[in-house]
Design a protein around this motif. Structure first.
Motif, PDB file in Angstrom:
ATOM      1  N   LEU A 118       0.687  -1.124   0.169  1.00 19.38           N
ATOM      2  CA  LEU A 118       0.070  -0.019   0.000  1.00 19.38           C
ATOM      3  C   LEU A 118       0.640   1.288  -0.054  1.00 19.38           C
ATOM      4  N   SER A 119       0.205   2.314  -0.569  1.00 18.72           N
ATOM      5  CA  SER A 119       0.845   3.624  -0.728  1.00 18.72           C
ATOM      6  C   SER A 119       0.979   4.328   0.624  1.00 18.72           C
ATOM      7  N   TRP A 146      -6.190   4.466   8.642  1.00 19.69           N
ATOM      8  CA  TRP A 146      -6.040   4.109  10.140  1.00 19.69           C
ATOM      9  C   TRP A 146      -5.512   2.732  10.443  1.00 19.69           C
ATOM     10  N   TYR A 147      -5.385   1.985   9.547  1.00 16.09           N
ATOM     11  CA  TYR A 147      -4.714   0.547   9.779  1.00 16.09           C
ATOM     12  C   TYR A 147      -3.351   0.553   9.195  1.00 16.09           C
ATOM     13  N   SER A 148      -2.646  -0.151   9.914  1.00 13.72           N
ATOM     14  CA  SER A 148      -1.195  -0.354   9.593  1.00 13.72           C
ATOM     15  C   SER A 148      -1.431  -1.922   8.542  1.00 13.72           C
ATOM     16  N   ILE A 152      -3.463  -5.787   8.363  1.00 11.57           N
ATOM     17  CA  ILE A 152      -4.129  -6.566   7.229  1.00 11.57           C
ATOM     18  C   ILE A 152      -3.393  -8.007   7.024  1.00 11.57           C
ATOM     19  N   SER A 153      -4.130  -8.852   6.983  1.00 15.94           N
ATOM     20  CA  SER A 153      -3.461 -10.180   7.242  1.00 15.94           C
ATOM     21  C   SER A 153      -3.790 -10.749   5.777  1.00 15.94           C
ATOM     22  N   LEU A 169      -8.559  -7.929   4.482  1.00 21.90           N
ATOM     23  CA  LEU A 169      -9.033  -8.353   5.920  1.00 21.90           C
ATOM     24  C   LEU A 169      -8.067  -7.824   7.011  1.00 21.90           C
ATOM     25  N   VAL A 170      -8.771  -6.770   7.681  1.00 19.10           N
ATOM     26  CA  VAL A 170      -8.211  -6.289   8.824  1.00 19.10           C
ATOM     27  C   VAL A 170      -8.356  -6.955  10.324  1.00 19.10           C
ATOM     28  N   ASP A 171      -7.399  -7.155  10.803  1.00 22.54           N
ATOM     29  CA  ASP A 171      -7.379  -7.704  12.339  1.00 22.54           C
ATOM     30  C   ASP A 171      -7.764  -6.510  13.505  1.00 22.54           C
ATOM     31  N   TRP A 172      -9.011  -6.355  13.795  1.00 25.79           N
ATOM     32  CA  TRP A 172      -9.512  -5.366  14.371  1.00 25.79           C
ATOM     33  C   TRP A 172     -10.872  -5.902  14.997  1.00 25.79           C
ATOM     34  N   ASN A 173     -10.689  -5.579  16.573  1.00 24.88           N
ATOM     35  CA  ASN A 173     -11.681  -5.709  17.471  1.00 24.88           C
ATOM     36  C   ASN A 173     -12.790  -4.698  17.409  1.00 24.88           C
TER      37      ASN A 173
END
Length: 266
Positions: A118-119, A146-148, A152-153, A169-173
């Protein structure tokens, strides 16, 4: 987990390379399935090793172009279908047991932690595997800034009737807090009304498919008239087929949007 979807915008050459990647992923999955059918006692590790052999095989040079983790992801898809079949047989479920089938028209390719980047602004994505797709723009109403990248898995590229999409697919609770008032409400889904709650309130069924049936029938007739059996189809046929697929996609999105909005309104 959180899934964020963005539309991929690029050139026609980039879209063609994405199609090659999708076909290669389909080839990997079908080859793993054939290897399982021809040999006894095949395990998940055997399918992972087969991916490496396909990449080194000079007769299948296109397999090496696909990212190594993407090859493993498609081998995992084949193994998931095999495990589902084994589980249905062990449980003795009635009817068909879901024997794994070969894919003919795959529409997605899946990357894990490599093969993409990602840029800094999170507005572009660059695919770095052997297909050399390059940088493509991301169009989305939800911001990935907002996500690193560590969160992102997986990244899945999907081909739909109206273009190509990337799912992250973001690892986020995810937490949704509600002010509980001590009252419980039951709902009953139906055909005449979308649902009826325990208080007697009803929500009308929009009947999106019923409203679109006239246009769907017209588009289906056009596709049938332009189809020539046993010969290569014309450009007009593919144009009509694309219009029909877009109309079905529109109805599907209308239904999903209605269900999500009503679920959040409860």
């Amino acid at each position: 987990m959180l899934v964020i979807e963005a539309k991929l915008k690029g050139t026609q050459a980039q879209y063609s390379k994405l199609d090659e990647a999708i076909r290669t992923g389909q080839f990997i999955r079908n080859t793993c399935l054939r290897y399982w059918e021809d040999n006894k006692g095949v395990t998940r590790n055997d399918l992972q090793k087969l991916c490496a052999l396909l990449a080194k095989n000079k007769q299948t040079p296109w397999a090496k172009k696909l990212n190594s983790q993407a090859r493993q992801a498609h081998a995992d898809r084949a193994w998931s279908a095999i495990q589902r079949f084994y589980q249905n047989c062990r449980l003795g479920r009635p009817g068909k047991k879901g024997y794994p089938r070969y894919k003919k028209f795959s529409r997605s390719v899946e990357y894990k932690n490599s093969g993409w980047k990602l840029s800094a602004s999170r507005r572009q994505i660059t695919f770095t595997d052997g297909f050399q797709v390059g940088m493509m723009d991301l169009w989305s109403s939800r911001d990935l800034v907002w996500y690193s990248e560590k969160q992102i898995s997986r990244v899945r590229v999907i081909r739909r009737a109206d273009g190509y999409y990337a799912q992250f697919l973001v690892d986020w609770n995810r937490r949704e807090e509600h002010d509980f008032q001590g009252k419980m409400t039951g709902i009953d889904l139906g055909l005449k009304e979308f649902y009826t709650d325990s208080d007697g309130n009803t929500v009308d069924n929009p009947r999106y498919l019923r409203k679109s049936e006239g246009r769907l029938k017209m588009l289906q007739r056009r596709v049938s008239k332009k189809q020539v059996l046993g010969k290569k189809q014309s450009k007009r046929y593919h144009k009509c087929r694309s219009s029909l697929a877009k109309e079905h996609l529109k109805v599907s999105r209308q239904r999903e949007d209605k269900a999500r909005k009503e679920a959040l309104a409860l």
